[in-house]
Design an enzyme around this catalytic site. Sequence first.
Site, PDB file in Angstrom:
ATOM      1  N   LEU A  17      60.170  70.092 -25.784  1.00 24.11           N
ATOM      2  CA  LEU A  17      59.063  70.623 -25.509  1.00 24.11           C
ATOM      3  C   LEU A  17      57.849  69.616 -24.746  1.00 24.11           C
ATOM      4  O   LEU A  17      57.279  70.137 -23.835  1.00 24.11           O
ATOM      5  CB  LEU A  17      58.248  71.326 -26.838  1.00 24.11           C
ATOM      6  CG  LEU A  17      59.131  72.157 -27.596  1.00 24.11           C
ATOM      7  CD1 LEU A  17      58.111  72.744 -28.918  1.00 24.11           C
ATOM      8  CD2 LEU A  17      59.680  73.417 -26.912  1.00 24.11           C
ATOM      9  N   TYR A 159      58.849  69.489 -43.474  1.00 22.87           N
ATOM     10  CA  TYR A 159      58.351  69.806 -42.325  1.00 22.87           C
ATOM     11  C   TYR A 159      57.446  70.905 -42.255  1.00 22.87           C
ATOM     12  O   TYR A 159      56.304  70.748 -41.493  1.00 22.87           O
ATOM     13  CB  TYR A 159      59.805  70.387 -41.580  1.00 22.87           C
ATOM     14  CG  TYR A 159      59.375  70.794 -40.057  1.00 22.87           C
ATOM     15  CD1 TYR A 159      59.344  70.069 -38.921  1.00 22.87           C
ATOM     16  CD2 TYR A 159      59.703  72.256 -39.847  1.00 22.87           C
ATOM     17  CE1 TYR A 159      59.200  70.276 -37.552  1.00 22.87           C
ATOM     18  CE2 TYR A 159      59.259  72.633 -38.426  1.00 22.87           C
ATOM     19  CZ  TYR A 159      59.147  71.651 -37.351  1.00 22.87           C
ATOM     20  OH  TYR A 159      58.974  72.076 -36.319  1.00 22.87           O
TER      21      TYR A 159
END
Length: 253
Positions: A17, A159
């Site tokens: 990204l 996460y």
Amino acid sequence: MDIKGHSAIVTGGGSGLGAATARALAAAGAKVALLDINEQAAAQVAKDIDGIAIACDVADSASGEAAVKKANDAIGTARILVNCAGVGPAKRIVGKDGPMPLADYERVIRINLIGTFNMMRLAGHAMQSLPPLADGERGIIVSTASVAAFEGQVGQAAYASSKGGVAGLTMPAAREFAQFGIRVMAIAPGIFKTPMLAALPQETQDSLGAAVPFPKRLGEPREFAALVLHCVHNTYLNGEVIRLDGALRMAPR
């Protein structure tokens, strides 16, 4: 904000990204500094877009300070910061081998959440000294959350909590920086074709993509980058976490 002619810092700019975002910003006319723990990977992207690559551990105070100073000295104080650096290992809180090592949890929180905060505080401080643009804006910070912040799966405790922290950081930061004309946004991507997922067998990728209501595929990094550019352009966007997931809602596992 019109991107052309302004400076931008992208963390995690060496791949995925971050690389796609750096390329899109450069194509829109920005001068881009790519910060990454893997300086060689960042340098390969920087060469393509006439940017600069800087080695940086976003979770380390001294490393972050040195990298932001080097970037601002080289291309001018950044009006745009995009936080893409992150890790996403999967591990249960209590697995077959016993409790998750605390160091594993700390590592994810340090890179994903503390790293985002570290770069936000450093770049945000520098932005405050910039002259305001015609509409009073001085800059924008876009961080990367995740749909896991809202529907973390089994094995994503570290996460999901790190990305939940990024989501929770967005509004108070936007409120604090509003007095300086600095906007703060976050994007919560779903399942994207990053290097980690691209390494999986095509059959597995197709299966993951089929879980997305529409379009039934993995997200493309260029689509994340396009949303970053829209966040920069649209001055009325502030303090929001935008899901980018094809209407996906993650199952427990």
